[in-house]
Design an enzyme around this catalytic site. Structure first.
Site, PDB file in Angstrom:
ATOM      1  N   GLY A 112     -15.871  -1.002  -1.072  1.00 25.05           N
ATOM      2  CA  GLY A 112     -15.766  -2.156  -2.792  1.00 25.05           C
ATOM      3  C   GLY A 112     -16.515  -1.813  -4.036  1.00 25.05           C
ATOM      4  O   GLY A 112     -16.829  -2.581  -4.872  1.00 25.05           O
ATOM      5  N   HIS A 117      -4.149   2.195  -6.908  1.00 25.57           N
ATOM      6  CA  HIS A 117      -3.818   3.078  -6.280  1.00 25.57           C
ATOM      7  C   HIS A 117      -3.683   4.846  -7.158  1.00 25.57           C
ATOM      8  O   HIS A 117      -4.046   4.418  -7.825  1.00 25.57           O
ATOM      9  CB  HIS A 117      -1.592   3.776  -5.859  1.00 25.57           C
ATOM     10  CG  HIS A 117      -2.234   4.528  -4.851  1.00 25.57           C
ATOM     11  ND1 HIS A 117      -1.638   4.483  -3.421  1.00 25.57           N
ATOM     12  CD2 HIS A 117      -1.090   5.704  -5.695  1.00 25.57           C
ATOM     13  CE1 HIS A 117      -1.002   5.904  -3.860  1.00 25.57           C
ATOM     14  NE2 HIS A 117      -0.325   6.248  -4.182  1.00 25.57           N
TER      15      HIS A 117
HETATM   16  C1  GRF Z   1     -10.417   3.591  -4.499  1.00 25.94           C
HETATM   17  O1  GRF Z   1      -9.517   5.440  -4.880  1.00 25.94           O
HETATM   18  C2  GRF Z   1      -8.791   3.211  -4.050  1.00 25.94           C
HETATM   19  O2  GRF Z   1      -8.012   3.865  -5.291  1.00 25.94           O
HETATM   20  C3  GRF Z   1      -8.284   4.270  -2.559  1.00 25.94           C
HETATM   21  O3  GRF Z   1      -9.205   3.570  -2.267  1.00 25.94           O
HETATM   22  C4  GRF Z   1     -10.469   3.662  -3.048  1.00 25.94           C
HETATM   23  C5  GRF Z   1     -11.134   2.803  -2.255  1.00 25.94           C
HETATM   24  O4  GRF Z   1     -12.545   2.614  -3.268  1.00 25.94           O
HETATM   25  N1  GRF Z   1      -7.218   3.029  -2.122  1.00 25.94           N
HETATM   26  P1  GRF Z   1     -13.672   1.485  -3.158  1.00 25.94           P
HETATM   27  O5  GRF Z   1     -13.345   0.613  -1.802  1.00 25.94           O
HETATM   28  O6  GRF Z   1     -13.259   0.543  -4.236  1.00 25.94           O
HETATM   29  O7  GRF Z   1     -14.745   1.761  -3.534  1.00 25.94           O
END
Ligand code: GRF
Length: 198
Positions: free
Chosen positions: A13, A110
């Protein structure tokens, strides 16, 4: 009118946290719910610490029954009445029927420079392709995976000694810089794309 934002997560998160912390003062939106499909997502504790209501709809008991899983997601979301949904590390693919409820109002981050490297393992694929630049993208969610209109991108140079891990660690802070900027503009109805270069 203040826009109501629900954030969907599956893991740590960190993107959710930067979004929530950005929605203060004259920001045109406020967070109304953080929803996870995994009960042990680290982001739930972060959201509670920021006094944002949280909820969990565990996808596992639904097995392959995506319709039933999404019906439960919808029920929980409808109670929070969000205008905008931000996917932030949410690792379930949603159906076109589900998206209809927030058509054009659902955003996703993404970790690649879309349209390059839709799907998973984006950092390793960029390195394997010998790319000189990489980054992340915020886009509107559409039925095609990682395909909707681009609202913002942040770029960096790939270093010769980069690995997928080091690249991921350098892209994540870019995500944290990009997503709040895009959300502020989107919530204000400003269609101007955001571009960040490191
Ligand atoms: C991020 O790198 C996002 O781009 C990808 O998953 C990761 C999530 O990170 N879809 P977080 O849970 O927001 O720390």
């Amino acid at each position: 009118m203040t826009r109501r934002v629900a954030i969907l997560i599956s893991g740590g998160g960190s993107n959710m946290e930067t979004l929530v912390k950005s929605m203060t003062g004259d920001h045109p939106a406020r967070p109304v719910l953080v929803l996870s499909n995994t009960p042990d997502a680290g982001g739930l504790a972060k959201a509670r610490a920021l006094h944002v209501p949280t909820s969990v709809v565990d996808h596992r008991p639904f097995g392959k029954d995506r319709v039933a899983f999404e019906a439960e997601l919808l029920k929980v979301l409808k109670t929070a009445k969000p205008d905008i949904i931000c996917l932030a590390g949410f690792m379930r693919i949603l159906s076109p029927e589900f998206m209809q409820h927030w058509s054009g109002q659902m955003l996703n981050i993404h970790p690649s420079l879309l349209p390059k490297y839709k799907g998973l393992h984006t950092h390793a694929r960029a390195i394997a392709a010998g790319d000189s630049e990489h980054g992340c993208t915020v886009h509107v969610v559409t039925p095609e995976l990682d395909d909707g209109p681009i609202l913002g991108q942040a770029k960096l140079r790939i270093q010769p000694d980069d690995t997928a891990q080091t690249l991921a660690a350098r892209v994540l802070p870019l995500e944290h810089a990009l997503y709040p900027k895009v959300l502020r503009r989107f919530a204000a109805g400003d269609p101007t794309p955001v571009t960040l270069e490191q």
